[in-house]
Design a protein around this motif. Sequence first.
Motif, PDB file in Angstrom:
ATOM      1  N   UNK A  79       0.835  -1.204   0.000  1.00 14.87           N
ATOM      2  CA  UNK A  79       0.000   0.000   0.000  1.00 14.87           C
ATOM      3  C   UNK A  79       0.864   1.245   0.000  1.00 14.87           C
ATOM      4  N   UNK A  80       1.956   1.235   0.763  1.00 15.15           N
ATOM      5  CA  UNK A  80       2.839   2.405   0.821  1.00 15.15           C
ATOM      6  C   UNK A  80       3.573   2.605  -0.499  1.00 15.15           C
ATOM      7  N   UNK A  81       4.003   1.523  -1.128  1.00 15.34           N
ATOM      8  CA  UNK A  81       4.676   1.636  -2.421  1.00 15.34           C
ATOM      9  C   UNK A  81       3.699   2.165  -3.474  1.00 15.34           C
ATOM     10  N   UNK A  82       2.488   1.629  -3.486  1.00 17.08           N
ATOM     11  CA  UNK A  82       1.489   2.085  -4.463  1.00 17.08           C
ATOM     12  C   UNK A  82       1.158   3.565  -4.258  1.00 17.08           C
ATOM     13  N   UNK A  83       1.046   3.983  -3.006  1.00 17.20           N
ATOM     14  CA  UNK A  83       0.755   5.384  -2.712  1.00 17.20           C
ATOM     15  C   UNK A  83       1.896   6.282  -3.170  1.00 17.20           C
ATOM     16  N   UNK A  84       3.128   5.828  -2.942  1.00 14.72           N
ATOM     17  CA  UNK A  84       4.285   6.611  -3.379  1.00 14.72           C
ATOM     18  C   UNK A  84       4.311   6.730  -4.901  1.00 14.72           C
ATOM     19  N   UNK A  85       4.000   5.653  -5.592  1.00 15.66           N
ATOM     20  CA  UNK A  85       3.952   5.696  -7.057  1.00 15.66           C
ATOM     21  C   UNK A  85       2.934   6.728  -7.512  1.00 15.66           C
ATOM     22  N   UNK A  86       1.769   6.743  -6.896  1.00 16.09           N
ATOM     23  CA  UNK A  86       0.725   7.689  -7.287  1.00 16.09           C
ATOM     24  C   UNK A  86       1.160   9.131  -7.034  1.00 16.09           C
ATOM     25  N   UNK A  87       1.755   9.380  -5.883  1.00 15.67           N
ATOM     26  CA  UNK A  87       2.167  10.746  -5.540  1.00 15.67           C
ATOM     27  C   UNK A  87       3.288  11.231  -6.467  1.00 15.67           C
ATOM     28  N   UNK A  88       4.253  10.380  -6.731  1.00 14.17           N
ATOM     29  CA  UNK A  88       5.365  10.783  -7.584  1.00 14.17           C
ATOM     30  C   UNK A  88       4.946  10.878  -9.053  1.00 14.17           C
ATOM     31  N   UNK A  89       3.987  10.072  -9.467  1.00 13.60           N
ATOM     32  CA  UNK A  89       3.453  10.185 -10.823  1.00 13.60           C
ATOM     33  C   UNK A  89       2.765  11.540 -10.998  1.00 13.60           C
ATOM     34  N   UNK A  90       2.035  11.970  -9.992  1.00 14.81           N
ATOM     35  CA  UNK A  90       1.386  13.284 -10.043  1.00 14.81           C
ATOM     36  C   UNK A  90       2.430  14.392 -10.100  1.00 14.81           C
ATOM     37  N   UNK A  91       3.525  14.229  -9.379  1.00 15.13           N
ATOM     38  CA  UNK A  91       4.605  15.212  -9.432  1.00 15.13           C
ATOM     39  C   UNK A  91       5.212  15.266 -10.828  1.00 15.13           C
ATOM     40  N   UNK A  92       5.515  14.110 -11.404  1.00  9.95           N
ATOM     41  CA  UNK A  92       6.110  14.078 -12.739  1.00  9.95           C
ATOM     42  C   UNK A  92       5.196  14.734 -13.773  1.00  9.95           C
ATOM     43  N   UNK A  93       3.891  14.665 -13.555  1.00  8.01           N
ATOM     44  CA  UNK A  93       2.943  15.265 -14.500  1.00  8.01           C
ATOM     45  C   UNK A  93       3.022  16.785 -14.514  1.00  8.01           C
ATOM     46  N   UNK A  94       3.616  17.385 -13.474  1.00  4.77           N
ATOM     47  CA  UNK A  94       3.782  18.847 -13.449  1.00  4.77           C
ATOM     48  C   UNK A  94       4.964  19.300 -14.300  1.00  4.77           C
ATOM     49  N   UNK A  95       5.783  18.354 -14.756  1.00  4.99           N
ATOM     50  CA  UNK A  95       6.963  18.695 -15.542  1.00  4.99           C
ATOM     51  C   UNK A  95       8.262  18.531 -14.799  1.00  4.99           C
ATOM     52  N   UNK A  96       8.203  18.103 -13.538  1.00  2.00           N
ATOM     53  CA  UNK A  96       9.421  17.826 -12.783  1.00  2.00           C
ATOM     54  C   UNK A  96      10.045  16.533 -13.293  1.00  2.00           C
ATOM     55  N   UNK A  97      11.343  16.569 -13.554  1.00  2.00           N
ATOM     56  CA  UNK A  97      12.048  15.396 -14.075  1.00  2.00           C
ATOM     57  C   UNK A  97      12.862  14.665 -13.013  1.00  2.00           C
ATOM     58  N   UNK A  98      13.262  15.390 -11.962  1.00  2.00           N
ATOM     59  CA  UNK A  98      14.214  14.842 -10.989  1.00  2.00           C
ATOM     60  C   UNK A  98      13.870  15.334  -9.595  1.00  2.00           C
ATOM     61  N   UNK A  99      13.949  14.441  -8.609  1.00  5.46           N
ATOM     62  CA  UNK A  99      13.949  14.871  -7.214  1.00  5.46           C
ATOM     63  C   UNK A  99      15.250  14.432  -6.568  1.00  5.46           C
ATOM     64  N   UNK A 100      15.736  15.274  -5.677  1.00  3.80           N
ATOM     65  CA  UNK A 100      16.950  14.996  -4.917  1.00  3.80           C
ATOM     66  C   UNK A 100      16.513  14.635  -3.505  1.00  3.80           C
ATOM     67  N   UNK A 101      16.785  13.394  -3.114  1.00  2.00           N
ATOM     68  CA  UNK A 101      16.244  12.831  -1.876  1.00  2.00           C
ATOM     69  C   UNK A 101      17.356  12.715  -0.824  1.00  2.00           C
ATOM     70  N   UNK A 102      17.358  13.598   0.189  1.00  2.70           N
ATOM     71  CA  UNK A 102      18.415  13.573   1.198  1.00  2.70           C
ATOM     72  C   UNK A 102      18.093  12.673   2.397  1.00  2.70           C
ATOM     73  N   UNK A 103      17.393  11.573   2.148  1.00  4.35           N
ATOM     74  CA  UNK A 103      17.110  10.613   3.213  1.00  4.35           C
ATOM     75  C   UNK A 103      18.355   9.766   3.449  1.00  4.35           C
ATOM     76  N   UNK A 104      18.912   9.863   4.643  1.00  3.13           N
ATOM     77  CA  UNK A 104      20.155   9.149   4.942  1.00  3.13           C
ATOM     78  C   UNK A 104      19.960   8.286   6.191  1.00  3.13           C
ATOM     79  N   UNK A 105      21.027   7.684   6.656  1.00  2.00           N
ATOM     80  CA  UNK A 105      20.986   6.910   7.893  1.00  2.00           C
ATOM     81  C   UNK A 105      20.461   7.816   9.013  1.00  2.00           C
ATOM     82  N   UNK A 106      19.497   7.303   9.758  1.00  2.00           N
ATOM     83  CA  UNK A 106      18.854   8.106  10.790  1.00  2.00           C
ATOM     84  C   UNK A 106      17.465   8.559  10.397  1.00  2.00           C
TER      85      UNK A 106
END
Length: 325
Positions: A47-74
């Motif tokens: 469910x979480x993966x599917x939700x993430x796909x939907x949210x990021x697909x909506x983002x890509x539809x705005x014309x964004x090509x790349x996100x920079x994800x600073x999620x690290x250890x912690x």
Amino acid sequence: MTLTPQVPTVRGTVAVDDLGTVLMHEHVFVLSEELRQSMPESWDEQRRVDDAVARLTALAATGVSTIVDPTVIGLGRDVRRVASVNQHVDLNIVVATGLYTLGDVPYYFRYHGPGTLLGGPERMTELFVRELTEGIAGTGIRAAFLKCAIEDELTPGVERVMRAVAQAHLSTGAPITVHTSAHARTGLIAQEILRGEGVNLGAVVIGHSGDTADLDYLHQLIDNGSYIGMDRFGLDVLLPTDQRVATVAALARQGLADRMVLSHDASCHIDWFPPGVREQVAPNWHYTHLHEQVLPALLSAGVTQTQLTTMLVDNPRRYFSPAKH
């Protein structure tokens, strides 16, 4: 012949010129990983993966090509999970190495390393370099930048992580993003530590600088050479959108669009808040707020389309091109 720099992403390397429109500080998942594992009833992987796909697909539809994800250890980083999402979304996801702490280092590092009971080399730096050059956790997915954090004060643990990040930068050339508190003006402390280690501050984004309208502070960060992250649009509880827009517009009028990057610091899922609370407290804190509301407001405030392109396309491209800092 000059070779075009290549940026590692979850799906493989991408030419820096092909990153397109970039949001420079977005998370996919932010998790308290040990608690998640201890409370399996709180997590439905599919469910979480599917939700993430939907949210990021909506983002890509705005014309964004790349996100920079600073999620690290912690912060509960799991690049395998992010990769499973990315299989279903046409979006470049650039991931980080580093360690997020606002206080102490994890016990794994506490007793060995410079200045510790057992001494020896800094294992954090060794880990960060390996994740930049070989890949993360045996996945072959390489980090493209480094992340550290400071909130209201410089603790010994925070300083140690920051210096380890600096040394990994010097070894690899990978740029750095720092979580900071704009209200405590700790971006200046981060700059001091990193500069003292020999870091070119042009390779550094001082994150969360957009949480303040203090132009004097922001000018100091820029004058020291760094990019400033105007990267929490939608978090109106920290600073209302109209003040964030006015601050970016004021700096743009002063010819400083080339020192700003834009983003939300949003996520598909963050388990720091009970279900529904994030949406209630910060209803605009989501991936498409920038393109739906903020960019039109910036244009109305006098920011030009060229300046928006500078902040969303050109600056990220320079950030990931070591020779162009």
